[in-house]
Enzyme design. Structure first.
Site, mmCIF file in Angstrom:
data_model
loop_
_atom_site.group_PDB
_atom_site.id
_atom_site.type_symbol
_atom_site.label_atom_id
_atom_site.label_comp_id
_atom_site.label_asym_id
_atom_site.label_seq_id
_atom_site.Cartn_x
_atom_site.Cartn_y
_atom_site.Cartn_z
ATOM 1 N N ARG A 188 -5.620 6.223 -7.252
ATOM 2 C CA ARG A 188 -5.440 7.672 -7.150
ATOM 3 C C ARG A 188 -5.435 8.317 -8.538
ATOM 4 N NH1 ARG A 188 -0.281 8.211 -3.326
ATOM 5 N NH2 ARG A 188 -0.757 10.432 -3.514
ATOM 6 N N LEU B 188 0.857 -1.179 0.000
ATOM 7 C CA LEU B 188 0.000 0.000 0.000
ATOM 8 C C LEU B 188 0.895 1.231 0.000
ATOM 9 C CD1 LEU B 188 -2.639 -0.832 2.783
ATOM 10 C CD2 LEU B 188 -2.912 -1.066 0.318
ATOM 11 N N ASP B 189 0.393 2.330 -0.545
ATOM 12 C CA ASP B 189 1.104 3.599 -0.399
ATOM 13 C C ASP B 189 1.241 3.879 1.093
ATOM 14 O OD1 ASP B 189 1.024 3.841 -3.135
ATOM 15 O OD2 ASP B 189 -0.588 5.333 -3.150
ATOM 16 N N ALA B 190 2.284 4.584 1.475
ATOM 17 C CA ALA B 190 2.574 4.837 2.891
ATOM 18 C C ALA B 190 1.392 5.470 3.625
ATOM 19 C CB ALA B 190 3.813 5.723 3.019
#
Length: 182
Positions: free
Chosen positions: A122, A22-24
């Site tokens: 996104r 996952l993105d941070a």
């Protein structure tokens, strides 16, 4: 380094193999396997579309349809760039979506990535004019939330050793939940 993978490695005393990332700033479920064989098996399920991931997102605006499919290729903006965009020469990227609620000028959307490109959700939401709330990279920051409002809510897959269907849920992050409650 103090990373999620490092913490899981420490907790398990070794043997933490990430199945996906996952993105941070994204909250929710991250799946690790204890054995490389299990990691590879589950990743094959992801490629064969038998692995299910669902995300919840708060996006700016109102989506054009209550549900739909975004089929738009994604590539790096420049060869040395971390930023992605919908570009004709990019890799195929497909996201299904369903609007769960319209909250003034924000929508709660359930996202189902069919493919797994970097920043896919996104980029796709920004591409259709509804960037994630707080997404400074593909939209703009927000005083309402300090990160892109994206939460990995559910994963489902077949256990590689037992054949059991596993479904894991994570409650929505408090910052997103607070915005919905108003």
């Amino acid at each position: 380094a103090d990373t999620l993978e490092g913490r899981v490695q420490s907790y398990l005393r070794g043997g933490a193999h990430p199945v996906h990332r996952l993105d941070a700033e994204t909250t929710g479920i991250v799946l690790f396997a204890k054995l490389p064989y299990v990691q590879a098996h589950i990743q094959r399920q992801m490629q064969a579309d038998t692995f299910c991931k669902e995300y919840l997102a708060l996006v700016c605006g109102v989506l054009p349809e209550s549900e739909g499919v975004i089929d738009a290729p994604i590539d790096r903006v420049a060869p040395d760039s971390f930023t992605r965009a919908v570009l004709s020469g990019g890799q195929r990227a497909v996201t299904r979506y369903r609007v769960e609620a319209a909250l003034r000028d924000i929508s709660l959307v359930r996202l189902f990535p069919v493919t797994g490109r970097t920043h896919q959700l996104r980029v796709h939401m920004a591409h259709i004019g509804c960037p994630l709330l707080g997404d400074w990279l593909y939209g703009e920051g927000s005083p309402l939330i300090a990160r892109p409002a994206l939460h990995a809510e559910r994963v489902a897959f077949t256990h590689p050793l037992t054949g059991e269907y596993i479904c894991v849920h994570a409650p929505m992050a408090e910052d997103m939940e607070g915005l919905i409650r108003g």
